[in-house]
Design an enzyme around this catalytic site. Structure first.
Site, PDB file in Angstrom:
ATOM      1  N   SER A 192       0.834  -1.195   0.000  1.00 45.42           N
ATOM      2  CA  SER A 192       0.000   0.000   0.000  1.00 45.42           C
ATOM      3  C   SER A 192       0.873   1.251   0.000  1.00 45.42           C
ATOM      4  O   SER A 192       2.085   1.192   0.222  1.00 45.42           O
ATOM      5  CB  SER A 192      -0.904   0.020   1.235  1.00 45.42           C
ATOM      6  N   LYS A 193       0.235   2.396  -0.235  1.00 51.04           N
ATOM      7  CA  LYS A 193       0.970   3.651  -0.261  1.00 51.04           C
ATOM      8  C   LYS A 193       1.571   3.970   1.101  1.00 51.04           C
ATOM      9  O   LYS A 193       2.508   4.756   1.198  1.00 51.04           O
ATOM     10  CB  LYS A 193       0.047   4.795  -0.697  1.00 51.04           C
ATOM     11  N   ARG A 194       1.039   3.357   2.148  1.00 50.80           N
ATOM     12  CA  ARG A 194       1.547   3.626   3.497  1.00 50.80           C
ATOM     13  C   ARG A 194       2.821   2.842   3.811  1.00 50.80           C
ATOM     14  O   ARG A 194       3.518   3.146   4.769  1.00 50.80           O
ATOM     15  CB  ARG A 194       0.464   3.301   4.537  1.00 50.80           C
TER      16      ARG A 194
END
Length: 494
Positions: A262-264
């Site tokens: 994910s982008k996180r």
């Protein structure tokens, strides 16, 4: 290899400008770009910036900068223009409103007055009864009296698309034939109550108006495909689209613990790889392997080789795991493939502020050029160059205490004194002569070269590993080398 498409290929890459670009996004851009190049087609670069709360101009500029750094040239889009401009959705709102009106007028869409609370109650009841919990069509065929009653209550409707009561089957370029039954694809919202169009409308409308022939995107969007196919059929009926594009849904990129990256996740940020000194061609080579391969026995190849061989029908549907060590190894191969001048130039950012710990005036271009060929064979990423050459440009070496303790065993002081004497008398125009000097010192103390050179390396460079030692000593010079051995002897004595 699949046969060439019947019509000219037009693909699109349409990111949202929210935060830093991530590697999954880059993989999608790569496959679209390579597919277009392979078929001498057109890549449309479109910005989906209708989410005012999350989109930012800074992220938009980062997207453009990332595309340029990766070497992706686009045929239509921002800074290039094209026949379907503008290419930012925030500048196409009037167009979306017009399409929504035409869909309403033709009966392909309708106003839905259901409140969120009512939707939640009905969905929960459907779940309890074991029925699909999507929208139940409550407002599909309201009477005029019901509409007037809802308006009198002050309700603001959304616009829903009316899904046809039929099974939708299509052939995915990656996954083969897929079928969705009507009960699993309910009517869906396309315009918010405040009049703002949703992704579910603007994305396929733009694809239709821009005459996109192939939609290559992430697996997470697969469930929306039957809805878009139905919308396409309506747009074709209205004369707003020519054909339904072919769809190919790319496999997930997995991170740690086999969870979707994910982008996180820190390792997903493209900026991280740029700052560490990955080459664009090395990173792209690795990302292409996340679902595709050039051949069973070749992992390292150029972007040009990929373009020549790429077809989306060769992409595997199974999730692909991001392996940072393999990514670094492939990048190291690409570093070694650079010509010497190109390598030296690409290292330049890490040889000056803010990365370099030495004063600008202490940097010596001639010394750098002398050691660059030796460094090129040892780096995984370009940022490692700073630690590899800092001993040349700092007044004193930066001692890694763990390295010092590892190298400076009992008797190291005696060895260093002998090595110093031999080096003082050696020919400093020959790395081989310096090697012989340290070898002789080791033999005098019953040590082989590997053991003998360890204290010398740490005394001079501060580390146990680095560039070839004797070539490094030759470049550093006799005066500084002997002074650093003297300092190490003093440190041992202290």
């Amino acid at each position: 290899m699949a046969s060439a498409p019947d019509s000219p290929v037009r693909v699109r890459f349409c990111p949202s400008p929210t935060g830093n670009p991530h590697v999954g996004l880059v993989r999608t851009a790569l496959f679209n770009w390579a597919f277009a190049k392979h078929h001498q087609g057109t890549l449309v670069f479109r910005i989906e910036d209708t989410d005012a709360a999350r989109d930012s101009e800074e992220s938009y500029e980062q997207l453009l900068d990332a595309m340029r750094w990766l070497g992706f040239d686009w045929d239509e889009g921002p800074e290039v223009g094209g026949p379907h401009a503008p290419y930012r959705q925030s500048q196409r709102m009037d167009l979306y409103r017009d399409v929504a009106r035409k869909l309403l007028d033709a009966g392909h869409a309708y106003h839905c007055y259901c409140s969120q609370q009512e939707l939640d109650v009905r969905r929960e009841a459907a779940r309890a009864a074991g029925r699909p919990s999507g929208y139940d069509g409550h407002c599909r065929d309201l009477s005029e009296a019901q509409v007037e009653e809802y308006k009198a209550q002050g309700r603001e409707p959304i616009v829903r698309f009316r899904m046809p009561d039929e099974t939708i089957t299509f052939t995915d370029l990656v996954r083969g034939e897929l079928t969705f039954t009507p009960e699993n694809v309910p009517d869906y919202g396309i315009v918010r109550a405040n009049g703002a169009p949703l992704y579910t409308l603007v994305n396929p409308v733009d694809d239709a108006l821009m005459e996109i022939t192939h939609v290559l995107r992430g697996e997470d969007l697969l469930s929306s495909t039957p809805r878009q196919i139905a919308l396409y059929k309506a747009l074709i009926e209205l004369g707003l689209a020519k054909e339904i594009p072919a769809f190919g849904h790319l496999p997930y990129v997995m991170g740690e613990g086999n969870k979707k990256l994910s982008k996180r996740d820190p390792q997903s940020s493209l900026n991280l790889y740029r700052e560490r000194g990955f080459l664009p061609e090395g990173l792209l080579n690795y990302l292409s392997l996340l679902g595709w391969s050039l051949s069973a026995d070749q992992d390292v190849f150029s972007v040009e080789e990929m373009v020549a061989a790429f077809d989306v029908t060769d992409v595997q549907p199974n999730p692909a795991r991001f392996d940072l060590k393999k990514c670094e190894a492939i990048n190291a191969d690409h570093i070694r493939m650079l010509d010497a001048k190109d390598f030296a130039e690409r290292c330049a950012p890490w040889l000056r502020a803010p990365f370099a710990p030495w004063a600008p005036e202490d940097f010596d271009e001639a010394k750098w050029q002398a050691v660059a060929p030796h460094a090129q064979t040892r780096l995984k990423v370009l940022s490692e160059i700073t630690d590899n050459v800092d001993f040349l440009f700092l007044p004193e070496p930066v001692f890694d205490e763990a390295s010092w303790n590892k190298a400076m065993k009992e008797g190291s002081d005696a060895l260093l004194r002998t090595a110093r004497e031999n080096l003082d008398a050696a020919d400093w125009t020959s790395a081989e002569a310096l090697k012989e000097a340290v070898l002789a010192a080791g033999e005098a103390h019953g040590l082989k070269l590997g053991k003998a050179q360890a204290p010398v390396r740490v005394a001079v460079t501060g580390r146990t590993v680095g560039l070839p030692l004797f070539e490094s000593l030759e470049v550093l010079g006799k005066e500084k080398t002997l002074a650093r051995i003297d300092a190490a002897l003093a440190k041992l004595a202290g």
